[in-house]
Design a protein around this motif. Structure first.
Motif, mmCIF file in Angstrom:
data_model
loop_
_atom_site.group_PDB
_atom_site.id
_atom_site.type_symbol
_atom_site.label_atom_id
_atom_site.label_comp_id
_atom_site.label_asym_id
_atom_site.label_seq_id
_atom_site.Cartn_x
_atom_site.Cartn_y
_atom_site.Cartn_z
ATOM 1 N N PHE A 248 -80.329 -91.359 -9.140
ATOM 2 C CA PHE A 248 -80.444 -91.704 -10.557
ATOM 3 C C PHE A 248 -79.890 -93.089 -10.875
ATOM 4 C CE2 PHE A 248 -80.141 -86.890 -11.467
ATOM 5 C CZ PHE A 248 -81.508 -86.761 -11.264
ATOM 6 N N GLY A 249 -79.484 -93.837 -9.844
ATOM 7 C CA GLY A 249 -78.975 -95.177 -10.071
ATOM 8 C C GLY A 249 -77.613 -95.212 -10.725
ATOM 9 N N LEU A 268 -67.747 -78.528 -9.175
ATOM 10 C CA LEU A 268 -68.784 -79.386 -8.616
ATOM 11 C C LEU A 268 -70.170 -78.929 -9.047
ATOM 12 C CD1 LEU A 268 -67.233 -79.826 -5.085
ATOM 13 C CD2 LEU A 268 -67.708 -81.700 -6.675
ATOM 14 N N GLU A 269 -70.383 -77.629 -9.139
ATOM 15 C CA GLU A 269 -71.672 -77.116 -9.618
ATOM 16 C C GLU A 269 -71.916 -77.555 -11.056
ATOM 17 O OE1 GLU A 269 -71.636 -72.926 -9.067
ATOM 18 O OE2 GLU A 269 -71.826 -73.039 -6.891
ATOM 19 N N ARG A 270 -70.863 -77.492 -11.879
ATOM 20 C CA ARG A 270 -71.019 -77.931 -13.271
ATOM 21 C C ARG A 270 -71.315 -79.429 -13.332
ATOM 22 N NH1 ARG A 270 -66.705 -74.202 -13.814
ATOM 23 N NH2 ARG A 270 -65.136 -75.863 -13.789
ATOM 24 N N LEU A 271 -70.659 -80.208 -12.461
ATOM 25 C CA LEU A 271 -70.910 -81.645 -12.435
ATOM 26 C C LEU A 271 -72.358 -81.928 -12.017
ATOM 27 C CD1 LEU A 271 -70.031 -84.581 -12.612
ATOM 28 C CD2 LEU A 271 -69.074 -84.371 -10.295
ATOM 29 N N CYS A 272 -72.847 -81.216 -10.999
ATOM 30 C CA CYS A 272 -74.249 -81.386 -10.583
ATOM 31 C C CYS A 272 -75.196 -81.090 -11.741
ATOM 32 C CB CYS A 272 -74.566 -80.468 -9.400
ATOM 33 S SG CYS A 272 -73.952 -81.056 -7.807
ATOM 34 N N ALA A 273 -74.913 -80.032 -12.470
ATOM 35 C CA ALA A 273 -75.779 -79.656 -13.588
ATOM 36 C C ALA A 273 -75.782 -80.752 -14.655
ATOM 37 C CB ALA A 273 -75.329 -78.325 -14.179
ATOM 38 N N HIS A 277 -79.009 -83.122 -15.896
ATOM 39 C CA HIS A 277 -79.498 -83.104 -17.268
ATOM 40 C C HIS A 277 -79.285 -84.438 -17.991
ATOM 41 C CE1 HIS A 277 -79.016 -78.553 -16.855
ATOM 42 N NE2 HIS A 277 -80.298 -78.782 -17.020
ATOM 43 N N GLU A 278 -78.127 -85.079 -17.736
ATOM 44 C CA GLU A 278 -77.783 -86.288 -18.490
ATOM 45 C C GLU A 278 -78.105 -87.583 -17.747
ATOM 46 O OE1 GLU A 278 -73.690 -86.021 -19.663
ATOM 47 O OE2 GLU A 278 -73.906 -83.967 -20.421
ATOM 48 N N ARG A 279 -78.215 -87.495 -16.413
ATOM 49 C CA ARG A 279 -78.527 -88.660 -15.569
ATOM 50 C C ARG A 279 -77.570 -89.822 -15.821
ATOM 51 N NH1 ARG A 279 -84.730 -88.541 -13.683
ATOM 52 N NH2 ARG A 279 -84.961 -86.302 -13.729
#
Length: 283
Positions: A248-249, A268-273, A277-279
């Motif tokens: 995502f740059g 970490l799962e929450r951070l990935c999500a 979504h927010e990029r």
């Protein structure tokens, strides 16, 4: 059962392995796509159908429930001879099990899927129309929690949509996390799922993963799988965070590396999500 780490033919053997392992995925796909309830009690049965003469025809997969029998065919290419046998498979399954019979065709190629959906002229003016599960009928599994709850569906999602330029990274991360979750219970199966997912991903997603893990050649896939299984979900999820940021740059630096080093698997799962979504890196 020990699973081979050799990557099977992804368009044919792997969908069958997934559906054998999780017949509920088949029932879910058919229900969501066609509104047909197959039930949640499907189990595998013999796929051989014998004629009065010694010849035998073997379907790819047959699963049986209390009220239904389902013949499953995985089709990689157009094959009119094979298609002409499908009514035989279905009639034989109906006669053998004496219950409602359904034919489901898995076709991950859109052109083959369209071909398979055509009605087959059968008996006395009738026609058989297969229930075809192609890319449009397979959901894009983008959410990590959804992938963990249905890992076989997440892998099938990667096979069907891994070349989708818009969602390849999210699909790949979700499927890899699901594969890692499976690997914690069955290492060989987890390795197989990792290999298949990575093979299915678009170049941009696979390149991001390669860059983040700094690995080369075919063997990197098995090494990544072994590392993920050995170290648990957290290490694999840290790799997923790096992969998402590169794709995502989002700038990567030592502060962010230190930040993820302190997070456990759920965080970490929450951070990935959030990244999906927010990029952007969350404030």
């Amino acid at each position: 059962m020990r699973w081979s780490t050799r990557v099977p033919s992804t368009d044919h053997e792997l969908p069958l392995l997934l559906l054998r392992d999780a017949p509920g995925v088949l029932a879910r796909l058919v229900r969501d796509a066609f509104g047909v309830e197959l039930g949640d009690d499907l189990v595998e049965s013999s796929a051989a159908f014998h004629e009065l003469e010694p010849a035998a025809y073997v379907a790819d997969l047959v699963v049986v429930g209390d009220e239904v029998v389902v013949v499953v065919e995985v089709q990689r290419a157009r094959n009119d001879l094979k298609r002409a046998r499908w009514p035989l498979y279905l009639a034989s399954a109906h006669a053998k099990h004496a219950r409602a019979a359904w034919l489901v065709v898995i076709a991950l190629d859109e052109a083959v899927s369209a071909w398979a959906k055509r009605p087959i002229e059968t008996f006395q003016g009738g026609a058989l129309t297969p229930l075809v599960i192609g890319p449009p009928e397979i959901p894009r599994v983008l959410d990590v929690d959804a992938a963990k709850s249905a890992p076989e569906l997440a892998v099938l999602s990667a096979m069907a949509h891994g070349k989708d330029a818009r969602h390849a990274v999210e699909i790949g991360v979700a499927a890899l996390v699901a594969a890692g979750e499976v690997g914690l219970r069955d290492e060989d199966r987890g390795k197989l799922y990792f290999d298949v997912v990575l093979d299915a991903l678009a170049d941009v997603a696979r390149a991001a993963l390669e860059a983040s893990m700094k690995l080369e050649g075919y063997e990197y896939r098995s090494e990544f799988a072994r590392h993920y299984v050995a170290q648990g979900r957290a290490e694999g999820l840290r790799a997923a965070v790096r992969m998402l940021c590169e794709a995502f740059g989002i700038e990567w630096n030592e502060a962010r590396e230190r930040a993820i080093a302190t997070l456990d698997a759920p965080a970490l799962e929450r951070l990935c999500a959030r990244l999906q979504h927010e990029r952007r890196w969350p404030d």
